[in-house]
Each structure stands twice: as structure tokens, then as C-alpha cells.
Write an enzyme that holds these catalytic residues in place. Structure first.
Site, PDB file in Angstrom:
ATOM      1  N   HIS A 160       7.337   2.245  -1.944  1.00 47.06           N
ATOM      2  CA  HIS A 160       6.001   2.748  -1.612  1.00 47.06           C
ATOM      3  C   HIS A 160       5.218   3.028  -2.900  1.00 47.06           C
ATOM      4  O   HIS A 160       5.814   3.230  -3.959  1.00 47.06           O
ATOM      5  CB  HIS A 160       6.114   4.080  -0.855  1.00 47.06           C
ATOM      6  CG  HIS A 160       6.605   3.974   0.546  1.00 47.06           C
ATOM      7  ND1 HIS A 160       7.683   4.693   1.005  1.00 47.06           N
ATOM      8  CD2 HIS A 160       6.160   3.262   1.607  1.00 47.06           C
ATOM      9  CE1 HIS A 160       7.872   4.420   2.297  1.00 47.06           C
ATOM     10  NE2 HIS A 160       6.971   3.555   2.680  1.00 47.06           N
ATOM     11  N   CYS A 251       8.067  12.598   0.497  1.00 49.33           N
ATOM     12  CA  CYS A 251       8.376  11.963   1.795  1.00 49.33           C
ATOM     13  C   CYS A 251       8.747  12.964   2.884  1.00 49.33           C
ATOM     14  O   CYS A 251       8.634  12.657   4.063  1.00 49.33           O
ATOM     15  CB  CYS A 251       9.560  11.015   1.666  1.00 49.33           C
ATOM     16  SG  CYS A 251       9.614  10.083   0.161  1.00 49.33           S
TER      17      CYS A 251
HETATM   18  C1  CIR Z   1      12.888   4.069   4.361  1.00 47.03           C
HETATM   19  O1  CIR Z   1      13.366   3.091   3.769  1.00 47.03           O
HETATM   20  O2  CIR Z   1      11.940   3.972   5.126  1.00 47.03           O
HETATM   21  C2  CIR Z   1      13.508   5.424   4.124  1.00 47.03           C
HETATM   22  N1  CIR Z   1      14.926   5.304   3.946  1.00 47.03           N
HETATM   23  C3  CIR Z   1      12.896   6.098   2.919  1.00 47.03           C
HETATM   24  C4  CIR Z   1      11.466   6.463   3.134  1.00 47.03           C
HETATM   25  C5  CIR Z   1      10.903   7.214   1.987  1.00 47.03           C
HETATM   26  N2  CIR Z   1       9.583   7.634   2.253  1.00 47.03           N
HETATM   27  C6  CIR Z   1       8.630   7.742   1.359  1.00 47.03           C
HETATM   28  O3  CIR Z   1       8.823   7.387   0.189  1.00 47.03           O
HETATM   29  N3  CIR Z   1       7.460   8.181   1.753  1.00 47.03           N
END
Ligand code: CIR
Length: 256
Positions: A160, A251
Site C-alpha cells: 500500500h 492499518c
Molecule cells: C493484507 O495483505 O491485506 C493484510 N495481510 C495486511 C493489510 C495491511 N493494511 C494496511 O497496510 N493498511
């Protein structure tokens, strides 16, 4: 000033979430205690924190930031760019509807909140594996209605946008970004103060500004040294288990 945060309890199955980190299997008890410390830190900074229950069938759902974008005017329900996470946004909507008018990203747009970086009234929207051009366009239009501007940013290989750049405050009227070596050369970020994070500490880019304080992941001494020079209050939190699941400090909450 933020007054509220929404978080979600990690479920027992959280280790089944998506990860590319190669950092090994995370531990549930340690995850819970790190999540609890995160919630307590937000409370200590004056936020009223809602902790939603774990969402069965969605091991990544405690990364609530991806399911919505909340501004001072509106909550935009996203459309996650990976099948396994589609549905998390439906679960968060009723909670956000208590605080904000709702707008939605519609198919074929995809967007995840981890790609949305708010710097004052300007929003950088990462176009990534998870957020497509159409999702970025839709969000830009919604934000514009409320007097905000936006710029799309190609994210390249990272997960992201906020894995690589975050807003960490305003000193002497200039906005400061904590940013990786790759992203700092993008001309879109000209005109901002920058603290550059070297490749060995890239995870530390995911530092969170809450009410004039910085929450930063523990274990990144070079970045910590640079942040200390800003003279702001700094709180270090152990984020090892979320990092194993490709997640970090921004997150795990929606702040507004
Ligand atoms: C994913 O791959 O969607 C989750 N394991 C990690 C999401 C992390 N979110 C973020 O950086 N906003």
C-alpha cells in the site's frame, strides 16, 4: 484532533491472513497483547476507542483501515482489491454510519484505505495491487465535493502507499513526510519536508501521527533517532506480529 478510533479484535485465525513478509508464523497471544497495547495507547492520547469483535471468516479484518476512508466530512466505504477481504467493508459500515454520512466505492473500482494518505486537505491515493485507477478516481471525486484535492501515486511493488510514506506533522507551517528512499524522489512530494527511511528500516515508515504524538514501531533505531529530533512526544510499540502479516500501526485503526 482525533476524538475517535475504531479497531477490531484479531481473530484466532489471524495467521491465515495474506502475507508476503517471510518473517515466520505469528503468535496469537502475543498479537492480542500487542493489539491491546495499541488500543490503550490510543486511549491514552484522548481517543474514545471502539473495539469491534473479530470477524469470522476474515482473518485480516483487524486491519480495519483498509475497509474505509474517514474524513472530517464523510466515511467512504471501500471495495478491497483482493477477494479474501471483500466483505470486511460491509461489516464496518454500520459502525461508521453512527458518525458520518456514507459514500461508497463501486465496482469496477477497487480501493483500500492503506493506499490513502491524508495531508491536511490534500489526499494522496496510491494506485497499487489493491487500488485501481477507477477506485482512485471515484475517491478523488467524492473528496472533491467536500473541498479536498487529491493526487494519484503509483505504488509499484509495495503493498500500500502507506507502507512507504506517512504524514508525521507540521513544523513551522511545512508538512513533514516519513518516506522511503524510492518514494522520496517522486516529484509529487516536492515541497514537503521529508525524513528519509533507509531500506533496512522501511517498516518504520508506517508511523502514526495521533494528536501531535508519534506512535512508531519498536526496533528501528535510525528512524527513531531522526524522529526524536522533531521534539514531539514519541511512543514506541512492539508491532512484530502485525508486521509478520504485512500490517502495521496505521492499518489497525480508523481515526477521526
Ligand atoms: C493484507 O495483505 O491485506 C493484510 N495481510 C495486511 C493489510 C495491511 N493494511 C494496511 O497496510 N493498511
Amino acid at each position: 484532533m482525533f476524538t475517535h478510533a475504531i479497531t477490531r479484535q484479531p481473530g484466532e485465525n489471524f495467521a491465515l491472513g495474506i502475507t508476503t513478509s517471510g518473517l515466520g508464523k505469528p503468535d496469537y497471544m502475543r498479537m492480542l497483547s500487542q493489539h491491546n497495547a495499541y488500543v490503550e495507547t490510543l486511549k491514552s492520547l484522548g481517543l474514545e476507542v471502539t473495539v469491534l469483535p473479530a470477524l469470522p471468516g476474515y482473518p485480516d479484518a483487524y486491519f480495519v483501515e483498509d475497509a474505509a476512508v474517514v474524513t472530517r466530512d464523510i466515511a467512504v466505504i471501500t471495495r478491497p482489491g483482493v477477494k479474501a477481504r471483500q466483505g470486511e467493508e460491509i461489516a464496518i459500515e454500520p459502525e461508521l454510519a453512527r458518525y458520518r454520512e456514507i459514500a461508497r466505492i463501486e465496482a469496477p473500482g477497487t480501493l483500500e484505505g492503506g493506499d490513502v494518505l491524508m495531508v491536511g486537505r490534500h489526499f494522496f491515493i496510491g494506485v497499487s495491487e489493491r487500488t485501481n485507477q477507477e477506485g482512485a478516481r471515484q475517491l478523488g471525486k467524492i473528496l472533491e465535493k467536500y473541498g479536498n484535492a487529491s493526487t494519484a501515486v503509483p505504488v509499484g511493488d509495495g503493498l500500500h502507499l502507506k507502507s512507504s510514506v506517512n504524514y508525521i506533522g507540521n513544523s513551522g507551517g511545512r508538512h513533514t513526510l516519513l518516506i522511503t528512499e524510492e518514494f522520496c524522489t517522486l516529484s509529487l512530494f516536492n515541497g514537503y519536508e521529508k525524513i528519509i527511511v533507509g531500506s533496512t528500516e522501511a517498516h518504520a515508515c508506517n508511523t502514526l501521527l495521533v494528536n501531535e504524538r508519534l506512535i512508531t514501531p519498536r526496533g528501528f533505531p535510525k528512524t527513531l533517532k531522526e524522529l526524536k529530533k522533531l521534539g514531539m512526544g514519541i511512543i514506541e510499540l512492539d508491532m512484530s506480529e502485525a508486521q509478520k502479516m504485512d500490517g502495521g500501526l496505521t492499518c489497525m485503526s480508523l481515526r477521526f
